[in-house]
Design an enzyme around this catalytic site. Structure first.
Site, PDB file in Angstrom:
ATOM      1  N   LYS A  79      70.539  17.827  31.141  1.00 13.92           N
ATOM      2  CA  LYS A  79      70.915  19.176  31.540  1.00 13.92           C
ATOM      3  C   LYS A  79      69.660  20.008  31.744  1.00 13.92           C
ATOM      4  O   LYS A  79      68.691  19.895  30.981  1.00 13.92           O
ATOM      5  CB  LYS A  79      71.797  19.799  30.459  1.00 13.92           C
ATOM      6  CG  LYS A  79      72.349  21.187  30.783  1.00 13.92           C
ATOM      7  CD  LYS A  79      73.252  21.663  29.648  1.00 13.92           C
ATOM      8  CE  LYS A  79      73.879  23.010  29.951  1.00 13.92           C
ATOM      9  NZ  LYS A  79      74.802  23.439  28.870  1.00 13.92           N
ATOM     10  N   SER A 149      79.255  24.753  30.181  1.00 17.06           N
ATOM     11  CA  SER A 149      78.176  24.929  31.131  1.00 17.06           C
ATOM     12  C   SER A 149      77.479  23.631  31.542  1.00 17.06           C
ATOM     13  O   SER A 149      76.665  23.614  32.478  1.00 17.06           O
ATOM     14  CB  SER A 149      77.113  25.877  30.548  1.00 17.06           C
ATOM     15  OG  SER A 149      76.554  25.342  29.363  1.00 17.06           O
ATOM     16  N   SER A 173      80.500  23.823  25.722  1.00 22.58           N
ATOM     17  CA  SER A 173      79.870  23.468  26.998  1.00 22.58           C
ATOM     18  C   SER A 173      79.590  21.992  27.209  1.00 22.58           C
ATOM     19  O   SER A 173      79.244  21.588  28.313  1.00 22.58           O
ATOM     20  CB  SER A 173      78.561  24.259  27.170  1.00 22.58           C
ATOM     21  OG  SER A 173      78.839  25.616  27.397  1.00 22.58           O
TER      22      SER A 173
END
Length: 463
Positions: A79, A149, A173
């Site tokens: 990420k 996210s 997330s």
């Protein structure tokens, strides 16, 4: 079967026995990225040249001395909050344009030490402050949200464009996008995985964890990440534990808590039906179902908000004043709202969290895991902003997605999502398993047993 379709465990075994080269596996995943990236947008950047170089190096090491462990030569995505020395960490934001990480994050360094090969950085909702990741399309339906996210990481794994990925989880997330894309996501116990070198959203709620195809794969990645790091003030010096689930599926003696409140309130009937069938399957495997009452439910969301919002605003204080126009509108509004909260609000949220944690520990004395929906609805259409429930209640999409995942962040307990089926539109549904602090082995055991015998095995999106 294409090489990129291999799970981490299967690819690792093939590499260990010489039936597969890391070069072949990495090349296959990079070709898959080229194939799906234009329509999915999972990646911010793809580091093909360095990945191929690392794969060749890993192949030479393995030929000379054998594999270091199960991650040696395995393609991984990170990420875009996670620092890798010399590469950009943009947090999917214009605010970070031109940024280069001065060093490796702890988790990146540990994956490198385990021999993992980084193939790229994946999109996040800007600075992890959202639940949709608008740059990325859902792997099952490109007109629907990826979740967030860590949407890019979940979509990359679901689309077989990474063998595994790392995400972060402040209010769900990791678990939300994993559930919406039909993959496995693990939020470890708070403090178990160090966060040094990972861009923060809310330091008292942030977690780092794996997104994988299977529960076994999640356990293998977790094993490489854990361990105390004094550079993270929250890092816990926990004794080493083998988190890998055994081959068996017998859950005799396991007490599974089934919430009578909160977790099945305002949940779509298709989601509820799939999760209840999965819970029944745990009982068929020998688990004993125990009714539980989730404590202090009226305080969960206010406490989460009271912690996250001012902490996020404090982190962004300088750039919010210097370049506010570079933030997307939704994130800027939240950051500005956080500046209106008082110190008293934050202190009251901290006190409430202490009470919530203790109430959850008391509840967990009666069970080993809690089983519940991960999210109350499947992936909504891109651009949809609200959900209307059967009783007329209107809830924002973000509030709906965070509602069932935030409790594990506030309390810090481990939480795993596993796919348990598809709704009538062909969209994945996830079941969440939550355990006691540092009870990852138990949570993974339950998830693995379901996964090996449940109806959701082998779900593959068209991507």
């Amino acid at each position: 079967m294409q090489r990129y379709e291999l799970t981490l465990a299967d690819a690792s075994e093939a590499i260990r026995t010489g039936r597969l080269s890391p070069v072949e596996l990495v090349d296959s995943v990079l070709e898959r990225i080229e194939q799906v990236q234009p329509r999915l947008g999972a990646y911010v950047s793809v580091t093909a040249d360095s990945a191929r170089h690392a794969a060749r190096h890993a192949a030479g090491e393995i030929a000379a001395a054998g594999a270091r462990g199960p991650l040696h030569g395995i393609p991984a995505a990170l990420k875009d909050l996670i620092d890798v020395a010399g590469t950009a960490t943009s947090a999917s934001s214009r605010v970070r344009e031109g940024h280069r990480a001065p060093g490796d994050s702890t988790v990146a360094a540990r994956l490198s030490a385990a021999g993992a090969v980084f193939v790229g950085k994946t999109h996040t909702h800007e600075f992890a402050y959202g639940l949709t990741t608008p740059q990325t399309a859902n792997a099952w339906d490109h007109d629907r949200v990826a979740g967030g996210s860590s949407g890019g990481s979940a979509v990359a794994v679901a689309a077989r464009a990474a063998t595994f990925a790392l995400g972060t989880d402040t209010g769900g997330s990791i678990r939300v996008p994993a559930a919406l894309n039909g993959v496995v996501g693990l939020k470890p116990t708070y403090g178990l995985v160090p966060r040094h070198g990972v861009t923060s959203l809310s330091w008292s709620l942030d977690h780092v964890g794996p997104i994988t195809r299977t529960v076994e794969d999640a356990a293998l990645v977790l094993g490489a990440l854990v361990g105390h790091d004094p550079r993270d003030p929250a890092s816990v010096d926990a004794p080493p534990v083998d988190h890998r689930p055994g081959p068996g599926t017998d859950l005799t003696g396991l007490r599974v808590g089934v919430p009578g409140n909160y977790y099945f309130d305002h949940v779509h009937p298709d989601v509820e039906a799939s999760v209840r069938r999965a819970i029944a399957r745990l009982a068929e495997l020998g688990a004993r179902l125990v009714d539980v009452e989730i404590p202090m439910t009226r305080y969960i969301r206010p406490t989460h908000w009271g912690l996250m919002v001012p902490e996020a605003s404090a982190y962004h204080e300088r750039t919010l004043r210097a370049v506010p126009e570079l933030y997307s509108a939704d994130v800027r509004v939240l950051l500005e709202a956080g500046e209106l909260m008082t110190a008293g609000d934050h202190l009251r949220a901290q006190r409430a969290r202490t009470l919530l944690r203790q109430a959850w520990l008391d509840m967990m004395d009666t069970v080993d895991v809690i089983a519940a929906p991960t999210v109350p609805i499947t992936a909504v259409a891109a651009g949809q902003t609200a959900v209307t429930w059967h009783d007329g209640t209107v809830e924002s999409v973000s509030d709906a997605y965070v509602r069932l995942s935030a409790p594990a962040n506030v309390t810090g307990v481990p939480a795993l999502t596993v796919p348990v089926g598809l709704d009538p539109q062909g969209l994945p549904i996830g079941m969440q398993l939550m355990g006691r602090p540092f009870g990852e082995a138990t949570v993974l055991r339950a998830g693995h047993a379901y996964e090996r015998t449940g109806t959701a095995r082998g779900l593959t999106p068209a991507a």
